[in-house]
Design an enzyme around this catalytic site. Structure first.
Site, short mmCIF file in Angstrom:
data_model
loop_
_atom_site.label_atom_id
_atom_site.label_comp_id
_atom_site.label_asym_id
_atom_site.label_seq_id
_atom_site.Cartn_x
_atom_site.Cartn_y
_atom_site.Cartn_z
N CYS A 116 -13.73 -8.51 3.42
CA CYS A 116 -13.55 -7.11 3.02
C CYS A 116 -14.86 -6.33 2.94
O CYS A 116 -14.86 -5.10 3.00
CB CYS A 116 -12.80 -7.03 1.69
SG CYS A 116 -11.17 -7.81 1.73
N HIS A 253 -14.15 -0.14 -1.20
CA HIS A 253 -13.12 -0.93 -0.55
C HIS A 253 -11.80 -0.70 -1.28
O HIS A 253 -11.73 -0.74 -2.50
CB HIS A 253 -13.51 -2.41 -0.60
CG HIS A 253 -12.41 -3.34 -0.22
ND1 HIS A 253 -11.63 -3.16 0.90
CD2 HIS A 253 -11.95 -4.46 -0.82
CE1 HIS A 253 -10.75 -4.14 0.98
NE2 HIS A 253 -10.92 -4.94 -0.06
N ASN A 283 -4.49 -2.93 1.26
CA ASN A 283 -5.80 -3.52 1.49
C ASN A 283 -5.92 -3.88 2.96
O ASN A 283 -5.28 -4.81 3.44
CB ASN A 283 -5.96 -4.77 0.61
CG ASN A 283 -7.33 -5.41 0.75
OD1 ASN A 283 -8.09 -5.11 1.66
ND2 ASN A 283 -7.65 -6.32 -0.16
#
Length: 326
Positions: A116, A253, A283
């Site tokens: 990520c 993020h 996500n």
């Protein structure tokens, strides 16, 4: 004294057409509900790629949008970096497939894997090439098809992730060497491999010979994300001579709304400066920051001259932050 900077000159994104809501997941037999997911994560829907939409396909479409936004052609690019944990193949890299799809015959391309945090790592890496003369213009892409790593019987993980891609074009330009310059002002990267089992995929070509499925200890990830990653943000501020008060936008993020808001509060960043897209994208790992940047730029929030902080944490753990004067 002149100082080379990596300036953002274009931004683009691509999301698969298929949208899956929380209610859709519940109706498919997953033991969950819209209320349960929204309360714990802030996610309401996510995009899922079709079988023919590989990571390089998503990345190519985002890259084309970024080039169009910059008013450039593929021939103007001499570096392509694709941040991804879900490449089309073990090799060649998805970046080279994007390079080929765009018709770029010169320069160089490679994938970068930091889960990520991949897009932040990719921005920092491209910045080093551009500011030292190794390249003139770079496509920095975050592209993921995370839906292919999910265990759809594990409600603690399968409800969290989605697919998509975002991209920016960075161009080497001369600045004055101050925080008023446009471009990447500072970046700070960290990793700590001792935390592997908290967020990982239980397979790979060098271990099981399989793709594997995503596994996560959610509480441990939450605790680390809120408690331990502010160091990179503080270091990025110090390196650029700026503070949270100077920020126009915080673009973290997009993993979990509670993590994002808790981190902003801890750093003294006003919540109205936080860009949130987790509700509609879920996500998307390395794609989440460029998707959020594109959304905020296209709706008029991010404007030329704004100071923007990007920040992420990924499996490993890997984490990082970068300050960019838009």
């Amino acid at each position: 004294m002149a100082h080379s900077r990596s300036v953002v000159v274009g931004c683009g994104a691509y999301l698969p057409e298929t949208v899956v809501t929380n209610t859709d997941l519940a109706e498919r037999g997953i033991e969950t509900s819209d209320e349960w997911i929204v309360q714990r994560t802030g996610i309401r829907q996510r995009h899922i790629a079709r079988a023919d939409e590989t990571t390089s396909v998503l990345g190519t479409r985002a890259a084309m949008a970024a080039l169009d936004d910059a008013g450039l052609s593929p021939a103007d690019i001499d570096l392509v970096i694709c941040a991804t944990s879900t490449p089309d193949h073990t090799f060649p890299s998805s970046a080279t497939q994007i390079q080929a799809a765009l018709g770029i015959e010169g320069g160089f391309a490679f994938d970068l894997q930091a889960v990520c945090a991949g897009f932040v790592y990719a921005v920092a890496t491209a910045d080093r090439f551009l500011t030292t003369g190794g390249a003139k213009r770079a496509l920095v892409i975050g592209a993921e098809t995370f839906s292919r790593l999910l265990d759809w019987e594990d409600r603690t993980t399968c409800v969290l992730f989605g697919d998509g891609a975002g991209a920016i074009v960075l161009e080497a330009r001369e600045g004055e060497g101050t925080s008023a310059d446009r471009g990447v002002l500072s970046s700070c990267l960290r990793s700590d491999g001792r935390h592997r089992t908290k967020l990982y995929v239980d397979g790979g070509p060098g271990s099981t010979g399989t793709t594997g499925k995503l596994r996560m200890e959610g509480r441990e990830v939450f605790r680390f994300a809120v408690g331990s990653v502010t160091d990179v943000i503080e270091d990025a501020f110090r390196a650029s001579g700026t503070t949270a008060d100077d920020l126009a936008w915080f673009v973290p993020h997009q993993a979990n709304r509670r993590i994002i808001e808790a981190s902003a509060d801890k750093l003294g960043i006003a919540r109205e400066k936080v860009v949130l897209t987790v509700d509609r994208h879920g996500n998307t790992s390395a794609a989440s920051i460029p998707l959020a940047l594109d959304a905020a730029r296209r709706d008029g929030r991010i404007r030329e001259g704004d100071l923007v902080m990007i920040e992420a944490i990924g499996g490993g753990f890997t984490w990082g932050a970068a300050l960019i004067r838009w």
